[in-house]
Design an enzyme around this catalytic site. Sequence first.
Site, PDB file in Angstrom:
ATOM      1  N   ASP A  48       0.821  -1.214   0.000  1.00  0.00           N
ATOM      2  CA  ASP A  48       0.000   0.000   0.000  1.00  0.00           C
ATOM      3  C   ASP A  48       0.856   1.266   0.000  1.00  0.00           C
ATOM      4  OD1 ASP A  48      -2.036  -1.818   0.306  1.00  0.00           O
ATOM      5  OD2 ASP A  48      -2.806  -0.997   2.186  1.00  0.00           O
ATOM      6  N   HIS A 199       3.982  -1.919   3.286  1.00  0.00           N
ATOM      7  CA  HIS A 199       3.927  -0.573   2.695  1.00  0.00           C
ATOM      8  C   HIS A 199       5.229  -0.265   1.951  1.00  0.00           C
ATOM      9  CE1 HIS A 199       0.791  -0.550   5.734  1.00  0.00           C
ATOM     10  NE2 HIS A 199       0.223   0.435   5.064  1.00  0.00           N
TER      11      HIS A 199
END
Length: 237
Positions: A48, A199
């Site tokens: 993400d 991430h």
Amino acid sequence: MYEGLGVAAGAGLAVGAYAYASLWPGSRIFGAAITAPARSGELALTFDDGPNATWTPRLIDVLARHEARATFFLLGKRAAAQPELVRRIATAGHTIGNHSWSHPNLSRTRSSRVREELRQTSETLQQITGAPVKFFRPPFGARRPAVFRIARDLGMEPVLWNAMTSDWSEPSADRIAEHLMKKIDGLERRGRAANIVLHDGGHRDAAANREPSVKAAGLLLERYARSHRFVTLDAWI
Ligand SMILES: [Zn+2]
């Protein structure tokens, strides 16, 4: 606390339950979202808050070394600024999903703006890669019924996760990997695939150090290379 509380009361949900449901994955109150199927042996690595000029290319290299495919939930505003990098992700065979334009908390965002955040992002990604965007993950996992409805309206399946640790604040790749392995192995014992979040960018700070997250992805790829199949979200629809 949340704009949607009136809706929750109307639906007969306790306020506490609503607040919980709007922020935690696994809750199905707002309709089905993809987490992971009830079968073992499959892992979906998802990333993400990219694309990120420093960390996304390194991650692409790590994945290539293991001949693994992953799913990248991109921020529209970062994608628009780095179209070459977005194309590189797609060309490497990874799946690209929508993670909103600017990473707002969508449980507190009015519907017209939610739609704009999602539409603009999908349109930008499609212009860059030439492919329609099929998946959407809400920032912070925050959502309310309208958010999933809007995502589906725009042709996307909402996606949550079932294996996450605070990789954004953890300086050690070993610790990140260790936490995730514990979750993955727990899911495995229950006969469930793992939808793993890491991430490769920072939604607030594009200069955030994501080296531990990239390294942790490499450790997971090594550890599960023989026993598991690494899949993209496309395998689960
Ligand atoms: Zn995010």
